[in-house]
Design a protein around this motif. Sequence first.
Motif, mmCIF file in Angstrom:
data_model
loop_
_atom_site.group_PDB
_atom_site.id
_atom_site.type_symbol
_atom_site.label_atom_id
_atom_site.label_comp_id
_atom_site.label_asym_id
_atom_site.label_seq_id
_atom_site.Cartn_x
_atom_site.Cartn_y
_atom_site.Cartn_z
ATOM 1 N N GLY A 276 0.809 -1.208 0.000
ATOM 2 C CA GLY A 276 0.000 0.000 0.000
ATOM 3 C C GLY A 276 0.845 1.262 0.000
ATOM 4 O O GLY A 276 2.070 1.226 -0.078
ATOM 5 N N THR A 277 0.154 2.379 0.086
ATOM 6 C CA THR A 277 0.757 3.702 0.083
ATOM 7 C C THR A 277 0.041 4.504 1.158
ATOM 8 O O THR A 277 -1.153 4.321 1.367
ATOM 9 C CB THR A 277 0.554 4.377 -1.295
ATOM 10 O OG1 THR A 277 1.001 3.484 -2.325
ATOM 11 C CG2 THR A 277 1.314 5.682 -1.400
ATOM 12 N N ILE A 278 0.754 5.386 1.838
ATOM 13 C CA ILE A 278 0.126 6.236 2.842
ATOM 14 C C ILE A 278 0.188 7.671 2.336
ATOM 15 O O ILE A 278 1.261 8.176 2.013
ATOM 16 C CB ILE A 278 0.825 6.097 4.208
ATOM 17 C CG1 ILE A 278 0.730 4.642 4.691
ATOM 18 C CG2 ILE A 278 0.216 7.060 5.224
ATOM 19 C CD1 ILE A 278 1.558 4.340 5.915
ATOM 20 N N VAL A 279 -0.970 8.317 2.240
ATOM 21 C CA VAL A 279 -1.071 9.692 1.763
ATOM 22 C C VAL A 279 -1.624 10.544 2.893
ATOM 23 O O VAL A 279 -2.748 10.311 3.353
ATOM 24 C CB VAL A 279 -1.990 9.797 0.528
ATOM 25 C CG1 VAL A 279 -2.148 11.245 0.097
ATOM 26 C CG2 VAL A 279 -1.453 8.951 -0.613
ATOM 27 N N ALA A 280 -0.821 11.492 3.371
ATOM 28 C CA ALA A 280 -1.235 12.398 4.451
ATOM 29 C C ALA A 280 -1.800 11.613 5.639
ATOM 30 O O ALA A 280 -2.829 11.969 6.202
ATOM 31 C CB ALA A 280 -2.240 13.417 3.932
ATOM 32 N N GLY A 281 -1.137 10.508 5.988
ATOM 33 C CA GLY A 281 -1.538 9.706 7.136
ATOM 34 C C GLY A 281 -2.631 8.689 6.877
ATOM 35 O O GLY A 281 -2.990 7.919 7.760
ATOM 36 N N ARG A 282 -3.169 8.648 5.670
ATOM 37 C CA ARG A 282 -4.262 7.717 5.332
ATOM 38 C C ARG A 282 -3.755 6.590 4.443
ATOM 39 O O ARG A 282 -3.158 6.838 3.405
ATOM 40 C CB ARG A 282 -5.367 8.481 4.604
ATOM 41 C CG ARG A 282 -6.519 7.594 4.219
ATOM 42 C CD ARG A 282 -7.638 8.382 3.548
ATOM 43 N NE ARG A 282 -8.450 7.433 2.819
ATOM 44 C CZ ARG A 282 -8.708 7.497 1.535
ATOM 45 N NH1 ARG A 282 -8.244 8.487 0.811
ATOM 46 N NH2 ARG A 282 -9.447 6.587 0.952
ATOM 47 N N ARG A 283 -4.011 5.338 4.856
ATOM 48 C CA ARG A 283 -3.593 4.174 4.070
ATOM 49 C C ARG A 283 -4.450 4.059 2.818
ATOM 50 O O ARG A 283 -5.667 4.170 2.871
ATOM 51 C CB ARG A 283 -3.733 2.894 4.884
ATOM 52 C CG ARG A 283 -3.514 1.651 4.019
ATOM 53 C CD ARG A 283 -3.083 0.432 4.758
ATOM 54 N NE ARG A 283 -1.860 0.573 5.510
ATOM 55 C CZ ARG A 283 -0.632 0.660 4.980
ATOM 56 N NH1 ARG A 283 -0.471 0.655 3.690
ATOM 57 N NH2 ARG A 283 0.417 0.760 5.745
ATOM 58 N N VAL A 284 -3.759 3.820 1.696
ATOM 59 C CA VAL A 284 -4.421 3.626 0.409
ATOM 60 C C VAL A 284 -3.931 2.298 -0.148
ATOM 61 O O VAL A 284 -2.733 2.096 -0.311
ATOM 62 C CB VAL A 284 -4.066 4.765 -0.580
ATOM 63 C CG1 VAL A 284 -4.725 4.533 -1.922
ATOM 64 C CG2 VAL A 284 -4.448 6.116 -0.003
ATOM 65 N N GLY A 285 -4.836 1.382 -0.424
ATOM 66 C CA GLY A 285 -4.469 0.106 -1.027
ATOM 67 C C GLY A 285 -3.752 -0.819 -0.063
ATOM 68 O O GLY A 285 -3.943 -0.768 1.142
ATOM 69 N N GLY A 286 -2.916 -1.674 -0.629
ATOM 70 C CA GLY A 286 -2.243 -2.720 0.125
ATOM 71 C C GLY A 286 -2.948 -4.042 -0.088
ATOM 72 O O GLY A 286 -4.109 -4.085 -0.511
ATOM 73 N N HIS A 287 -2.254 -5.129 0.149
ATOM 74 C CA HIS A 287 -2.794 -6.479 -0.046
ATOM 75 C C HIS A 287 -3.345 -6.653 -1.461
ATOM 76 O O HIS A 287 -4.338 -7.341 -1.664
ATOM 77 C CB HIS A 287 -3.858 -6.808 1.000
ATOM 78 C CG HIS A 287 -3.377 -6.645 2.399
ATOM 79 N ND1 HIS A 287 -2.470 -7.508 2.980
ATOM 80 C CD2 HIS A 287 -3.637 -5.690 3.318
ATOM 81 C CE1 HIS A 287 -2.210 -7.099 4.209
ATOM 82 N NE2 HIS A 287 -2.898 -5.998 4.439
ATOM 83 N N ARG A 288 -2.730 -5.937 -2.413
ATOM 84 C CA ARG A 288 -3.073 -6.006 -3.840
ATOM 85 C C ARG A 288 -4.502 -5.549 -4.146
ATOM 86 O O ARG A 288 -5.081 -5.902 -5.158
ATOM 87 C CB ARG A 288 -2.838 -7.413 -4.381
ATOM 88 C CG ARG A 288 -1.462 -7.949 -4.057
ATOM 89 C CD ARG A 288 -0.671 -8.231 -5.287
ATOM 90 N NE ARG A 288 0.632 -8.770 -4.959
ATOM 91 C CZ ARG A 288 1.756 -8.065 -5.007
ATOM 92 N NH1 ARG A 288 1.738 -6.816 -5.361
ATOM 93 N NH2 ARG A 288 2.908 -8.620 -4.711
ATOM 94 N N ARG A 289 -5.101 -4.726 -3.255
ATOM 95 C CA ARG A 289 -6.473 -4.243 -3.438
ATOM 96 C C ARG A 289 -6.566 -2.985 -4.290
ATOM 97 O O ARG A 289 -7.603 -2.708 -4.864
ATOM 98 C CB ARG A 289 -7.103 -3.917 -2.081
ATOM 99 C CG ARG A 289 -7.434 -5.086 -1.230
ATOM 100 C CD ARG A 289 -8.250 -4.652 -0.020
ATOM 101 N NE ARG A 289 -7.766 -3.425 0.581
ATOM 102 C CZ ARG A 289 -7.035 -3.357 1.687
ATOM 103 N NH1 ARG A 289 -6.683 -4.445 2.308
ATOM 104 N NH2 ARG A 289 -6.659 -2.200 2.176
ATOM 105 N N GLY A 290 -5.537 -2.163 -4.294
ATOM 106 C CA GLY A 290 -5.622 -0.879 -4.977
ATOM 107 C C GLY A 290 -6.412 0.116 -4.149
ATOM 108 O O GLY A 290 -6.809 -0.163 -3.018
#
Length: 149
Positions: free
Chosen positions: A100-114
Motif C-alpha cells: 500500500g501507500t500512505i497519503v497524508a496519514g491515510r492508508r491507500v491500497g495494500g494487499h493487492r487491493r488498490g
Amino acid sequence: MTPILARLVALTDEAQTALGGRREVPVSRWPFRVGRHRRQLVDGDAAVGQERRGDSEPAENDLYLRETNGGHSLHISGTHFQIGLESDGFVLVDRGSACGTIVAGRRVGGHRRGGFARLRDGDEVVVGTSKSPYVFRFAVDDPAGLGHA
C-alpha cells in the motif's frame, strides 16, 4: 497555458537513495507511474530511470525507484502507484501494491487491493507500510491553484 508541474521531494535518506541520490524528481506527465526497479540491488547501488525492456514492450513506470533492502522486506512493488491530474486536482492511485501507500496519514491500497486518495500540495507520501523509510512530499508548482486545498 503554463504546464502543470509537480515534484516528489525525498524526505528521508532512503528516499533520496531510491531517487539515485537526487533530492527530488519532476512530475509533469499524467498519469505518472511509479514502481520498483525489478533487479536485485546491493546497498549503495541506486538510480532512477527506465528499466531496460525490449523495443516492443512498453515501460510499466515513468519513475523506477531502486530499493536497497539490505536483507529486510521490500516496501516498493514493481507497479506501486500513479499520480493523476483531474479537473479538480491531483489523485494518487495505488496500482494493487502489496504494502500500500500512505497519503497524508491515510492508508491507500495494500494487499493487492488498490485504491485512491486526493493528493494536495505538501502531502506526505509513504511508499509501503508505516515502517517504510521511503517518504516523499508531493509539491505543486501550479499558478492555477490545482493541488491546493
